[in-house]
Design an enzyme around this catalytic site. Structure first.
Site, PDB file in Angstrom:
ATOM      1  N   GLY A  11       0.837  -1.210   0.000  1.00 31.97           N
ATOM      2  CA  GLY A  11       0.000   0.000   0.000  1.00 31.97           C
ATOM      3  C   GLY A  11       0.866   1.252   0.000  1.00 31.97           C
ATOM      4  O   GLY A  11       1.845   1.312   0.749  1.00 31.97           O
ATOM      5  N   VAL A  23      17.045   8.343  -1.370  1.00 32.94           N
ATOM      6  CA  VAL A  23      17.848   7.205  -1.839  1.00 32.94           C
ATOM      7  C   VAL A  23      18.606   7.603  -3.108  1.00 32.94           C
ATOM      8  O   VAL A  23      19.824   7.427  -3.208  1.00 32.94           O
ATOM      9  CB  VAL A  23      16.951   5.965  -2.112  1.00 32.94           C
ATOM     10  CG1 VAL A  23      17.731   4.869  -2.833  1.00 32.94           C
ATOM     11  CG2 VAL A  23      16.370   5.430  -0.813  1.00 32.94           C
ATOM     12  N   ARG A  72       0.998  -5.004  -5.002  1.00 33.25           N
ATOM     13  CA  ARG A  72       1.173  -6.164  -4.111  1.00 33.25           C
ATOM     14  C   ARG A  72       1.358  -7.359  -5.053  1.00 33.25           C
ATOM     15  O   ARG A  72       0.389  -7.858  -5.596  1.00 33.25           O
ATOM     16  CB  ARG A  72      -0.060  -6.368  -3.240  1.00 33.25           C
ATOM     17  CG  ARG A  72      -0.395  -5.166  -2.342  1.00 33.25           C
ATOM     18  CD  ARG A  72      -1.543  -5.519  -1.402  1.00 33.25           C
ATOM     19  NE  ARG A  72      -2.199  -4.341  -0.847  1.00 33.25           N
ATOM     20  CZ  ARG A  72      -1.806  -3.710   0.253  1.00 33.25           C
ATOM     21  NH1 ARG A  72      -0.742  -4.116   0.900  1.00 33.25           N
ATOM     22  NH2 ARG A  72      -2.493  -2.664   0.701  1.00 33.25           N
ATOM     23  N   GLY A 102       5.815  -2.221   3.611  1.00 31.21           N
ATOM     24  CA  GLY A 102       5.430  -2.759   4.915  1.00 31.21           C
ATOM     25  C   GLY A 102       5.871  -4.200   5.089  1.00 31.21           C
ATOM     26  O   GLY A 102       6.848  -4.639   4.466  1.00 31.21           O
ATOM     27  N   ASP A 103       5.141  -4.961   5.904  1.00 30.63           N
ATOM     28  CA  ASP A 103       5.632  -6.300   6.251  1.00 30.63           C
ATOM     29  C   ASP A 103       5.665  -7.259   5.061  1.00 30.63           C
ATOM     30  O   ASP A 103       6.590  -8.052   4.932  1.00 30.63           O
ATOM     31  CB  ASP A 103       4.869  -6.880   7.453  1.00 30.63           C
ATOM     32  CG  ASP A 103       3.391  -7.057   7.173  1.00 30.63           C
ATOM     33  OD1 ASP A 103       2.878  -6.437   6.217  1.00 30.63           O
ATOM     34  OD2 ASP A 103       2.752  -7.821   7.917  1.00 30.63           O
ATOM     35  N   THR A 126       4.418   2.666   5.478  1.00 30.40           N
ATOM     36  CA  THR A 126       3.021   2.219   5.547  1.00 30.40           C
ATOM     37  C   THR A 126       2.281   3.148   6.500  1.00 30.40           C
ATOM     38  O   THR A 126       2.852   3.566   7.515  1.00 30.40           O
ATOM     39  CB  THR A 126       2.884   0.761   6.047  1.00 30.40           C
ATOM     40  OG1 THR A 126       1.525   0.525   6.460  1.00 30.40           O
ATOM     41  CG2 THR A 126       3.782   0.454   7.239  1.00 30.40           C
ATOM     42  N   ILE A 127       1.031   3.437   6.188  1.00 33.08           N
ATOM     43  CA  ILE A 127       0.291   4.329   7.089  1.00 33.08           C
ATOM     44  C   ILE A 127      -0.065   3.618   8.403  1.00 33.08           C
ATOM     45  O   ILE A 127      -0.398   4.269   9.385  1.00 33.08           O
ATOM     46  CB  ILE A 127      -0.999   4.894   6.433  1.00 33.08           C
ATOM     47  CG1 ILE A 127      -2.000   3.785   6.110  1.00 33.08           C
ATOM     48  CG2 ILE A 127      -0.665   5.742   5.224  1.00 33.08           C
ATOM     49  CD1 ILE A 127      -3.409   4.315   5.817  1.00 33.08           C
ATOM     50  N   ASP A 130       2.578  -0.521  11.697  1.00 31.55           N
ATOM     51  CA  ASP A 130       2.587  -1.846  12.329  1.00 31.55           C
ATOM     52  C   ASP A 130       3.882  -2.618  12.073  1.00 31.55           C
ATOM     53  O   ASP A 130       3.853  -3.811  11.771  1.00 31.55           O
ATOM     54  CB  ASP A 130       1.387  -2.670  11.838  1.00 31.55           C
ATOM     55  CG  ASP A 130       1.388  -2.839  10.329  1.00 31.55           C
ATOM     56  OD1 ASP A 130       2.116  -2.102   9.638  1.00 31.55           O
ATOM     57  OD2 ASP A 130       0.653  -3.715   9.835  1.00 31.55           O
ATOM     58  N   MET A 170      -8.432   3.180   8.773  1.00 26.29           N
ATOM     59  CA  MET A 170      -7.658   2.048   8.258  1.00 26.29           C
ATOM     60  C   MET A 170      -6.807   1.399   9.349  1.00 26.29           C
ATOM     61  O   MET A 170      -6.613   1.964  10.421  1.00 26.29           O
ATOM     62  CB  MET A 170      -6.792   2.485   7.092  1.00 26.29           C
ATOM     63  CG  MET A 170      -7.552   2.490   5.782  1.00 26.29           C
ATOM     64  SD  MET A 170      -6.464   2.793   4.386  1.00 26.29           S
ATOM     65  CE  MET A 170      -7.554   2.326   3.040  1.00 26.29           C
ATOM     66  N   ARG A 172      -5.520  -2.751   9.035  1.00 25.64           N
ATOM     67  CA  ARG A 172      -6.031  -4.119   8.880  1.00 25.64           C
ATOM     68  C   ARG A 172      -5.754  -4.952  10.119  1.00 25.64           C
ATOM     69  O   ARG A 172      -6.604  -5.681  10.600  1.00 25.64           O
ATOM     70  CB  ARG A 172      -5.357  -4.754   7.663  1.00 25.64           C
ATOM     71  CG  ARG A 172      -6.217  -5.735   6.972  1.00 25.64           C
ATOM     72  CD  ARG A 172      -5.581  -6.293   5.725  1.00 25.64           C
ATOM     73  NE  ARG A 172      -4.315  -5.664   5.381  1.00 25.64           N
ATOM     74  CZ  ARG A 172      -3.877  -5.521   4.137  1.00 25.64           C
ATOM     75  NH1 ARG A 172      -4.631  -5.930   3.144  1.00 25.64           N
ATOM     76  NH2 ARG A 172      -2.709  -4.982   3.896  1.00 25.64           N
ATOM     77  N   GLY A 186     -10.283  13.613  20.247  1.00 25.57           N
ATOM     78  CA  GLY A 186     -11.154  13.583  21.428  1.00 25.57           C
ATOM     79  C   GLY A 186     -12.335  12.646  21.282  1.00 25.57           C
ATOM     80  O   GLY A 186     -13.448  12.934  21.743  1.00 25.57           O
ATOM     81  N   ALA A 187     -12.106  11.497  20.647  1.00 25.10           N
ATOM     82  CA  ALA A 187     -13.203  10.531  20.468  1.00 25.10           C
ATOM     83  C   ALA A 187     -13.642   9.987  21.826  1.00 25.10           C
ATOM     84  O   ALA A 187     -12.832   9.870  22.745  1.00 25.10           O
ATOM     85  CB  ALA A 187     -12.735   9.373  19.586  1.00 25.10           C
TER      86      ALA A 187
HETATM   87  O1  F6P Z   1      -1.506  -1.382   4.769  1.00 24.35           O
HETATM   88  C1  F6P Z   1      -2.080  -0.158   4.476  1.00 24.35           C
HETATM   89  C2  F6P Z   1      -3.558  -0.268   4.213  1.00 24.35           C
HETATM   90  O2  F6P Z   1      -4.038   1.009   3.917  1.00 24.35           O
HETATM   91  C3  F6P Z   1      -4.368  -0.916   5.342  1.00 24.35           C
HETATM   92  O3  F6P Z   1      -4.650  -0.025   6.402  1.00 24.35           O
HETATM   93  C4  F6P Z   1      -5.579  -1.372   4.601  1.00 24.35           C
HETATM   94  O4  F6P Z   1      -6.189  -2.440   5.279  1.00 24.35           O
HETATM   95  C5  F6P Z   1      -5.026  -1.797   3.280  1.00 24.35           C
HETATM   96  O5  F6P Z   1      -3.808  -1.105   3.110  1.00 24.35           O
HETATM   97  C6  F6P Z   1      -5.914  -1.546   2.094  1.00 24.35           C
HETATM   98  O6  F6P Z   1      -5.305  -2.069   0.965  1.00 24.35           O
HETATM   99  P1  F6P Z   1      -5.766  -1.741  -0.528  1.00 24.35           P
HETATM  100  O7  F6P Z   1      -5.424  -0.330  -0.844  1.00 24.35           O
HETATM  101  O8  F6P Z   1      -4.998  -2.719  -1.361  1.00 24.35           O
HETATM  102  O9  F6P Z   1      -7.253  -1.961  -0.564  1.00 24.35           O
END
Ligand code: F6P
Length: 324
Positions: A11, A23, A72, A102-103, A126-127, A130, A170, A172, A186-187
């Site tokens: 993502g 880079v 991906r 990301g991972d 990654t946003i 994680d 977002m 996952r 302030g949720a």
């Molecule tokens: O890993 C980043 C992310 O935005 C997650 O928060 C979300 O679940 C996923 O990617 C969504 O992926 P896509 O853009 O492929 O639907």
């Protein structure tokens, strides 16, 4: 090192361009020829690899998304895909690679690097935040600021109508976006995958305050929360409380992935970009570069991907205390 490739995978995240820029510019600074690879590992497989220079990354530090594009890749997980990619790496004479993602990106890098004894350095982009081994990932700061801006707007209308909002953000597998934006906006409640009893706490507090007539309530729900979707939660609240609450649902979705990167993300991306090239020059490979306690830290890919970063207990406590 003479020829280093760079790609973005998984993502996209705001700040990836700043990392690519750092880079490429570091390569030029050290007399290394930089190569861009389009669409992550797909570009390695399809030989979409091209030479870059300092000018090819001008005026991108402030742009969201990634100029290299991202994907991906499923094919990269196969033996055939890896072999194709390796052939193209050799054809271009690359002797090092920087992967930003990301991972999933790091898992691919670990396998490829070990299989062909090829040095790869990862930058966490990654946003979701994680990734183990860095306090923050590139893109997280921008994303939570985007969320807070949106939630502030929802607060205005929620207050005007005395409404209860379920807002899905977002994440996952992780609740970092939900927790940070929940505290920042302030949720009244934050529901995250890392916490078990939070939904009962929500119903208890709705039970207590339905008499108090709070003017608005915002419940921020991480996409990966185990209590079901925001629509399931809304349905459950309707069943339990009838018309004591007027409910609405908002899913923020991919708006969270775009936009101008914050200065914090640009600086983080720039630091990690420079360090990744320096690490390859020093003969390192198989590591992710991150920042912990303001210092550059290296974490091997195995640890960066396997060890799920724990949601900060202190953050949860703060959220609980201030949301009463
Ligand atoms: O890993 C980043 C992310 O935005 C997650 O928060 C979300 O679940 C996923 O990617 C969504 O992926 P896509 O853009 O492929 O639907």
């Amino acid at each position: 090192k003479e020829r280093i490739g760079v790609l973005t995978s998984g993502g996209d995240a705001p700040g990836m361009n700043a990392a690519i820029r750092a880079v490429v510019r570091s390569c030029v600074y050290y007399g290394i020829t930089p190569f861009g690879i389009a669409q992550g590992y797909e570009g390695l497989i399809n030989n979409d690899i091209f030479q870059m220079d300092a000018g090819s990354v001008k005026h991108i530090i402030h742009q969201g998304g990634t100029i290299l594009k991202s994907a991906r890749s499923l094919e990269f997980k196969t033996e055939e895909g890896m072999q194709k990619a390796w052939k193209n790496v050799q054809e271009h004479g690359l002797d090092g690679l920087v992967v930003i993602g990301g991972d999933g990106t790091f898992k691919g890098a670990m396998e490829f690097g070990e299989k062909f004894s090829f040095p790869i350095i990862g930058i966490p982009g990654t946003i979701d935040n994680d990734i183990y081994g860095t306090d923050f990932t590139v893109g997280f700061d921008t994303a939570v600021n985007t969320v807070v801006e949106a939630v502030d707007k929802i607060r205005d209308t929620a207050t005007s109508h005395n409404r209860l909002f379920f807002i899905e953000v977002m994440g996952r597998d992780a609740g970092f976006i939900a927790m940070y934006s929940g505290i920042g906006a302030g949720a009244e409640e934050v529901l995250i995958p890392e916490k078990d009893r939070d939904v009962e706490r929500l119903y208890e507090s709705l039970e207590q305050t339905s008499q108090r007539k709070k003017s608005s309530r915002l419940v921020i729900v991480a996409e990966g929360d185990k209590n079901g979707s925001v629509y399931d939660l809304e349905r459950e609240v309707k069943q339990r409380f009838g018309d004591r609450y007027e409910t609405k649902v908002t899913i923020l979705g991919h708006v969270q992935r775009g936009g101008r990167p914050s200065c914090t993300d640009r600086v983080l991306a720039s630091r990690l970009g420079v360090t990744s090239v320096e690490a390859l020059r020093d003969g390192k490979g198989g590591f992710m570069v991150g920042v912990r306690n303001r210092k550059i830290r290296f974490t091997d890919f195995d640890n960066a991907t396997k060890r799920n970063p724990e949601m900060d207990q202190e953050l949860m406590r703060v959220a609980d205390i201030i949301s009463i």
